[in-house]
Design a protein around this motif. Structure first.
Motif, short mmCIF file in Angstrom:
data_model
loop_
_atom_site.label_atom_id
_atom_site.label_comp_id
_atom_site.label_asym_id
_atom_site.label_seq_id
_atom_site.Cartn_x
_atom_site.Cartn_y
_atom_site.Cartn_z
N ALA A 146 0.90 10.92 13.09
CA ALA A 146 -0.41 10.67 12.48
C ALA A 146 -1.08 9.46 13.12
CB ALA A 146 -0.24 10.45 10.97
N ALA A 147 -0.30 8.45 13.45
CA ALA A 147 -0.86 7.27 14.11
C ALA A 147 -1.42 7.63 15.48
CB ALA A 147 0.22 6.19 14.25
N LYS A 148 -0.74 8.52 16.19
CA LYS A 148 -1.23 8.95 17.50
C LYS A 148 -2.61 9.59 17.38
CE LYS A 148 1.73 11.27 19.92
NZ LYS A 148 2.53 12.42 20.42
N HIS A 149 -2.79 10.46 16.37
CA HIS A 149 -4.08 11.13 16.16
C HIS A 149 -5.16 10.15 15.74
CE1 HIS A 149 -2.95 15.27 16.84
NE2 HIS A 149 -1.86 15.09 16.11
N ALA A 150 -4.75 9.09 15.05
CA ALA A 150 -5.72 8.10 14.58
C ALA A 150 -6.01 7.03 15.63
CB ALA A 150 -5.21 7.45 13.30
N SER B 26 -5.34 14.32 9.69
CA SER B 26 -5.07 14.62 8.28
C SER B 26 -5.44 13.43 7.41
CB SER B 26 -3.60 14.95 8.09
OG SER B 26 -2.81 13.80 8.41
N ALA B 27 -5.23 13.61 6.09
CA ALA B 27 -5.45 12.51 5.15
C ALA B 27 -4.52 11.34 5.47
CB ALA B 27 -5.24 12.99 3.73
N LEU B 28 -3.34 11.65 6.01
CA LEU B 28 -2.41 10.59 6.39
C LEU B 28 -2.99 9.74 7.52
CD1 LEU B 28 0.33 9.23 6.08
CD2 LEU B 28 1.30 10.97 7.59
N HIS C 283 0.85 -1.18 0.00
CA HIS C 283 0.00 0.00 0.00
C HIS C 283 0.90 1.24 0.00
CE1 HIS C 283 -3.66 -2.33 1.10
NE2 HIS C 283 -2.77 -3.12 1.70
N TYR C 284 0.47 2.28 -0.75
CA TYR C 284 1.30 3.48 -0.87
C TYR C 284 0.57 4.73 -0.39
CZ TYR C 284 4.97 1.31 -3.70
OH TYR C 284 6.02 0.55 -4.13
N TYR C 285 1.37 5.63 0.19
CA TYR C 285 0.93 7.01 0.39
C TYR C 285 2.12 7.87 0.01
CZ TYR C 285 -1.40 11.08 2.43
OH TYR C 285 -2.01 12.30 2.61
N SER D 89 -7.20 3.16 7.28
CA SER D 89 -7.73 2.28 6.22
C SER D 89 -6.88 1.05 5.97
CB SER D 89 -7.84 3.08 4.91
OG SER D 89 -6.55 3.32 4.34
N LEU D 90 -5.67 1.01 6.47
CA LEU D 90 -4.76 -0.09 6.19
C LEU D 90 -5.14 -1.34 6.96
CD1 LEU D 90 -1.34 1.82 6.29
CD2 LEU D 90 -2.59 1.09 4.25
#
Length: 284
Positions: free
Chosen positions: A198-202, A169-171, A150-152, A177-178
């Motif tokens: 970003a993982a912390k926010h998610a 964010s989108a990140l 999977h790519y970002y 989604s992964l």
């Protein structure tokens, strides 16, 4: 005595190690004299201004970071050997300090495959050579093992200096989604820090749900993360040493043509961000 202009950003560990290798060669074979020129000179006075300074200072050579659309041939026309550090793309008409980027990506893939992962992702820039080729090596090895990646990818290299990744964010949405657990390689340690924030926010746990691996082994950046980042170490000091050896030969032979200097990966330095093995067995 050889006089060399160093036009580079030596704030990051990779660039510092290149500089250590250059100065070590100078001590072994010199002495040399260096002019450490900040990279903002590239933006303010341009190639013509740098060339003017090089002539006035009577520089024998230049090792630096240049954009590929800049007229670096002005240096070679003035018989000043140049070695470029490929911080965007490789040059074709002058030698580069470049890397075994594909090999680095494959090293990261092998590291994760040995840990038993079945899901993989890569985060980086599609339009920068060192990120693009690391991604290619990573994907090639993962596909050989029968899996997909999977790519970002950023399209704007300047996004690396913004602070957007400290907010949802989108990140963050991409990470949600992964499939989990997933092994995620980033193109360098700075982008690894992006993923950690970003993982912390998610609300995603590292390494339990996402194992994160960077490149450069910049200890300051790796330890700055709340979950210390694992990273691939590069033999950048040896690369700097070989670049200095190459520059000495170019100056002696009065040539501007030479082969590239290749910086090789050496090992994965494991910290908490990948300190896990993926298993479908709930007891493990």
């Amino acid at each position: 005595m050889i006089k060399i202009i160093l036009l580079s950003d030596f704030a990051e560990e990779y660039n510092k190690n290149i500089l250590r290798g250059i100065t070590r060669y100078s001590k072994d074979h010199g002495p040399w004299t260096f002019c450490k020129m900040p990279t903002y000179y590239r933006e303010t006075i341009g190639i013509d201004g740098i060339l003017k300074w090089a002539k006035e200072w009577e520089a024998d050579g230049i090792i630096g970071q240049f954009y590929n659309n800049e007229e670096v041939e002005k240096f070679t026309k003035a018989n000043i050997p140049v070695i470029a550090q490929d911080f965007k793309e490789r040059f074709t008409d002058i030698p580069n300090i470049t890397g075994a980027y594909n090999e680095t990506g494959r090293l990261g893939a092998n590291y994760f495959l040995k840990k038993g992962f079945k899901n993989f992702a890569f985060y980086g820039f599609g339009n920068i050579v060192w990120s693009r080729e690391r991604a290619q090596g990573f994907e090639e090895r993962i596909q050989e093992a029968g899996f997909n990646v999977h790519y970002y990818e950023h399209k704007d290299p300047n996004a690396a200096v913004d602070l957007w990744y400290y907010k949802p964010s989108a990140l963050s949405e991409w990470l949600r989604s992964l499939p989990k657990p997933i092994a995620l390689m980033t193109c360098d340690d700075n982008q690894g820090l992006h993923i950690a924030e970003a993982a912390k926010h998610a609300g995603i746990r590292i390494p339990d749900e996402v194992a994160v691996l960077g490149v450069d082994n910049d200890e300051t950046i790796c330890e700055l993360s709340e979950t210390p980042l694992s990273s691939i170490e590069l033999d950048a000091e040896k690369g700097g040493y070989e670049a200095a050896r190459l520059m000495e030969r170019m100056v002696a032979e009065k040539t501007c043509c030479a082969p590239d200097v290749i910086v090789k990966p050496t090992q994965v330095v494991t910290r908490h961000s990948t300190d896990i093995f993926a298993s479908q067995d709930k007891y493990i």
